[in-house]
Design a protein around this motif. Structure first.
Motif, PDB file in Angstrom:
ATOM      1  N   LYS A   1       2.931   2.000  13.302  1.00  0.00           N
ATOM      2  CA  LYS A   1       2.268   0.691  13.169  1.00  0.00           C
ATOM      3  C   LYS A   1       3.081  -0.421  13.831  1.00  0.00           C
ATOM      4  CE  LYS A   1      -1.152   1.990  10.406  1.00  0.00           C
ATOM      5  NZ  LYS A   1      -2.559   1.889  10.748  1.00  0.00           N
TER       6      LYS A   1
ATOM      7  N   TYR B   1       5.442  -2.269   2.827  1.00  0.00           N
ATOM      8  CA  TYR B   1       4.809  -0.966   2.618  1.00  0.00           C
ATOM      9  C   TYR B   1       5.646  -0.209   1.596  1.00  0.00           C
ATOM     10  CZ  TYR B   1       2.839   3.629   3.533  1.00  0.00           C
ATOM     11  OH  TYR B   1       2.220   4.836   3.384  1.00  0.00           O
TER      12      TYR B   1
ATOM     13  N   SER C   1      -3.278   0.296  -3.946  1.00  0.00           N
ATOM     14  CA  SER C   1      -2.420  -0.869  -4.129  1.00  0.00           C
ATOM     15  C   SER C   1      -1.483  -0.607  -5.290  1.00  0.00           C
ATOM     16  CB  SER C   1      -3.273  -2.103  -4.416  1.00  0.00           C
ATOM     17  OG  SER C   1      -2.452  -3.202  -4.660  1.00  0.00           O
TER      18      SER C   1
ATOM     19  N   ALA D   1       4.116 -10.204   5.342  1.00  0.00           N
ATOM     20  CA  ALA D   1       2.673 -10.379   5.119  1.00  0.00           C
ATOM     21  C   ALA D   1       1.885  -9.932   6.358  1.00  0.00           C
ATOM     22  CB  ALA D   1       2.368 -11.834   4.788  1.00  0.00           C
ATOM     23  N   GLU D   2       2.389 -10.220   7.536  1.00  0.00           N
ATOM     24  CA  GLU D   2       1.724  -9.771   8.767  1.00  0.00           C
ATOM     25  C   GLU D   2       1.728  -8.243   8.845  1.00  0.00           C
ATOM     26  OE1 GLU D   2       0.041 -11.289  11.403  1.00  0.00           O
ATOM     27  OE2 GLU D   2       0.022 -12.900   9.927  1.00  0.00           O
ATOM     28  N   TYR D   3       2.843  -7.623   8.525  1.00  0.00           N
ATOM     29  CA  TYR D   3       2.938  -6.166   8.574  1.00  0.00           C
ATOM     30  C   TYR D   3       2.076  -5.506   7.500  1.00  0.00           C
ATOM     31  CZ  TYR D   3       6.961  -6.566  11.756  1.00  0.00           C
ATOM     32  OH  TYR D   3       7.794  -6.826  12.823  1.00  0.00           O
ATOM     33  N   GLN D   4       1.950  -6.146   6.341  1.00  0.00           N
ATOM     34  CA  GLN D   4       1.110  -5.576   5.275  1.00  0.00           C
ATOM     35  C   GLN D   4      -0.330  -5.385   5.760  1.00  0.00           C
ATOM     36  OE1 GLN D   4       1.397  -8.062   1.812  1.00  0.00           O
ATOM     37  NE2 GLN D   4       3.511  -7.473   1.389  1.00  0.00           N
ATOM     38  N   LYS D   5      -0.798  -6.302   6.594  1.00  0.00           N
ATOM     39  CA  LYS D   5      -2.159  -6.207   7.126  1.00  0.00           C
ATOM     40  C   LYS D   5      -2.366  -4.942   7.949  1.00  0.00           C
ATOM     41  CE  LYS D   5      -2.494 -11.222   7.477  1.00  0.00           C
ATOM     42  NZ  LYS D   5      -2.513 -12.354   8.423  1.00  0.00           N
ATOM     43  N   LEU D   6      -1.307  -4.399   8.511  1.00  0.00           N
ATOM     44  CA  LEU D   6      -1.418  -3.185   9.319  1.00  0.00           C
ATOM     45  C   LEU D   6      -1.788  -1.970   8.493  1.00  0.00           C
ATOM     46  CD1 LEU D   6       1.816  -3.614  11.485  1.00  0.00           C
ATOM     47  CD2 LEU D   6      -0.533  -4.210  12.119  1.00  0.00           C
TER      48      LEU D   6
ATOM     49  N   THR E   1       0.831  -1.190   0.000  1.00  0.00           N
ATOM     50  CA  THR E   1       0.000   0.000   0.000  1.00  0.00           C
ATOM     51  C   THR E   1       0.865   1.239   0.000  1.00  0.00           C
ATOM     52  OG1 THR E   1      -0.774  -1.164   1.957  1.00  0.00           O
ATOM     53  CG2 THR E   1      -2.278   0.335   0.960  1.00  0.00           C
TER      54      THR E   1
ATOM     55  N   LEU F   1      -3.834  -2.031   5.654  1.00  0.00           N
ATOM     56  CA  LEU F   1      -5.047  -2.202   4.867  1.00  0.00           C
ATOM     57  C   LEU F   1      -6.142  -1.266   5.319  1.00  0.00           C
ATOM     58  CD1 LEU F   1      -5.116  -6.091   4.602  1.00  0.00           C
ATOM     59  CD2 LEU F   1      -4.298  -4.456   2.921  1.00  0.00           C
TER      60      LEU F   1
ATOM     61  N   TYR G   1       2.028  -2.783  16.957  1.00  0.00           N
ATOM     62  CA  TYR G   1       1.951  -4.219  16.664  1.00  0.00           C
ATOM     63  C   TYR G   1       2.750  -5.030  17.686  1.00  0.00           C
ATOM     64  CZ  TYR G   1       2.345  -8.618  14.069  1.00  0.00           C
ATOM     65  OH  TYR G   1       2.300  -9.938  13.695  1.00  0.00           O
TER      66      TYR G   1
END
Length: 177
Positions: free
Chosen positions: A91, A34, A8, A170-175, A2, A177, A95
């Motif tokens: 973030k 990111y 995106s 992938a876990e950090y990308q969710k932060l 993002t 969204l 987290y």
């Protein structure tokens, strides 16, 4: 991934693998969590202290364009790099349920910069994570020195596997969204 605008930039499911430059090294897009048009954030290949709170929280914000020294950034790049570091730091701190951040930039070889590419280290911090707070800088210097000794970083990925780094990214990308 993002951008600051929330749009995106890459469709990793259908796009061929992309790479980001980090000095002479290639960083897989799967390790980037990111990005903006001018900078990106990536999980760290060589975590600061294995088993330590910083192990999985240590990340790097890099300029998209390969520039060796901070003084050579444009005004837009400087602004975007620091705004990205601020957003990512916020973030990552939440987290990891940290209470502070160490944000550092090593600008030039005498300052400890081992990868000739402007980048900012972001490390979430908790009370007591180092016996003496400033020991973090000794640990950073030690890891940077180890990194500098490697001749081919792409062949020496022994600290963490690409899969481990991709999972963390992938876990950090969710932060975002």
């Amino acid at each position: 991934m993002t951008s600051i605008s929330g749009q995106s930039q890459l469709n990793m499911a259908t796009s061929p693998p992309q790479f980001f430059a980090f000095g002479p090294y290639k960083i897989s897009e799967k390790e980037v969590f990111y990005s903006t048009s001018l900078s990106y954030a990536v999980v760290n290949l060589r975590p600061l202290v294995p088993g330590h709170i910083l192990y999985s929280g240590f990340c790097v914000v890099c300029l998209a364009r390969e520039v060796k020294r901070f003084v050579d950034l444009t005004a837009d790049e400087t602004s975007d790099l620091w705004l990205t570091a601020q957003k990512v730091g916020n973030k990552i701190e939440h987290y990891h349920e940290a209470s502070s951040l160490t944000i550092t930039i090593q600008d030039g070889p005498q300052a400890g910069q081992t990868v000739p590419h402007v980048h900012i280290h972001i490390l979430p911090r908790k009370v007591g994570d180092f016996e003496k707070n400033d020991e973090i800088y000794d640990a950073l210097d030690e890891k940077e020195a180890e990194l500098k000794q490697k001749l081919d970083l792409d062949k020496e990925r022994k600290d963490r596997s690409p899969e481990e780094m991709e999972q963390e990214a992938a876990e950090y990308q969710k932060l975002f969204l």
